[in-house]
Design an enzyme around this catalytic site. Structure first.
Site, PDB file in Angstrom:
ATOM      1  N   GLU A 153       2.213  18.230 -18.730  1.00 24.47           N
ATOM      2  CA  GLU A 153       3.182  18.571 -17.822  1.00 24.47           C
ATOM      3  C   GLU A 153       4.476  18.302 -18.419  1.00 24.47           C
ATOM      4  OE1 GLU A 153       4.184  18.201 -13.004  1.00 24.47           O
ATOM      5  OE2 GLU A 153       2.997  16.507 -13.992  1.00 24.47           O
ATOM      6  N   LYS A 202       3.485  25.009  -9.732  1.00 29.54           N
ATOM      7  CA  LYS A 202       2.643  23.960  -9.094  1.00 29.54           C
ATOM      8  C   LYS A 202       2.891  23.918  -7.789  1.00 29.54           C
ATOM      9  CE  LYS A 202       2.894  18.828  -9.426  1.00 29.54           C
ATOM     10  NZ  LYS A 202       3.458  17.589 -10.129  1.00 29.54           N
ATOM     11  N   CYS A 224      -1.237  18.045 -12.289  1.00 29.81           N
ATOM     12  CA  CYS A 224      -0.723  16.800 -12.009  1.00 29.81           C
ATOM     13  C   CYS A 224      -1.216  16.524 -10.449  1.00 29.81           C
ATOM     14  CB  CYS A 224       0.747  16.436 -12.122  1.00 29.81           C
ATOM     15  SG  CYS A 224       1.102  14.604 -12.351  1.00 29.81           S
TER      16      CYS A 224
END
Length: 266
Positions: A43, A113, A155
């Protein structure tokens, strides 16, 4: 089917896009030399410690996207580009997007995301709120690679098991990340291993791993985990890569011997 070699790149990204591209180029080449057919970047690999709007790109246009496309085509591999900021309709905000390139260098899939990180640790003067400058994605992401379905997450997504169930049956789940040191030391490995065990698939995680120029300390520990939940490779900290194989026969044996996915009751 022969085992497929895959690799995760770990970086300690700087605010300089040029520096980060040099690092990523070297590590992707190293992974390709080791036979990797799929490579995962972390990321925010292209920039840490700078405003996302400073290097946000329009889809299909920009140096970050050109670089990733070139690397996939040059090394004839699937490249999952960690994340980069892509422009959005909302002023001052971006999408934190994962772009997937096939061995021809063509964009094969995009995932934005979905879960935006928010965390406060007053004792260490830590505070994060991604919703200030990022728009949450709305579409679950996966794509078909030669060895099977690959589930996409980023994440903080790691904390939401329902996301992974909604992907369906995957051979591999990927997790590019920039976990904080505080949350990483407590939760990173146990969450990754849990996702592998409960979905009976491989999990490949590429992390930011070290002390950044802006003072942020990321946890690192990029790793590959097998469908039984065993850590097959790990890089605790610093710049480098981890690699290993997806063994379809082993994947099948885990699901045959313990058919948990078939025993689900909804």
């Amino acid at each position: 089917m022969n085992p497929t070699t895959i690799a995760a790149i770990q970086m300690v990204s700087t605010p300089s896009l040029e520096e980060n591209i040099v690092t990523a180029r070297s590590l992707i080449a190293q992974a390709a030399e080791q036979g990797a057919q799929l490579v995962l970047l972390p990321e925010y690999w292209a920039g840490m410690g700078r405003d996302l709007m400073d290097y946000a790109e329009v889809l299909h246009n920009g140096p970050i996207q050109r670089f990733m496309s070139d690397m996939a085509r040059q090394h004839q591999l699937w490249l999952i580009g960690g994340t980069l900021p892509l422009s959005s309709p909302e002023v001052g905000k971006v999408f934190n997007a994962t772009l997937v390139y096939n061995p021809d260098g063509l964009l094969a899939y995009r995932y934005d995301k979905m879960h935006l990180f928010s965390f406060a640790n007053p004792a260490k003067n830590e505070s994060y709120d991604e919703s200030r400058n990022i728009i949450a994605g709305a579409q679950i992401g996966s794509f078909e690679a030669p060895f099977g379905k690959v589930g996409l997450s980023v994440c903080y997504d790691l904390r939401f098991p329902e996301l992974y169930r909604a992907m369906g049956t995957c051979a591999l789940i990927v997790v590019p990340a920039a976990f904080t040191y505080t949350t990483g030391i407590a939760h990173w490995e146990v969450l990754l291993r849990t996702r592998a065990i409960e979905n009976q698939c491989y999990v490949l995680a590429a992390a930011q791993g070290g002390q950044h120029q802006n003072g942020r300390h990321t946890w690192g520990h990029s790793m590959l985990i097998d469908p039984w939940g065993q850590v097959k490779a790990v890089l605790p900290e610093g710049i480098g890569l981890v690699s290993g194989v997806i063994d379809q026969s082993y994947l099948d044996s885990v699901r045959t011997n313990l058919p948990a996915l078939q025993h689900r009751r909804l």
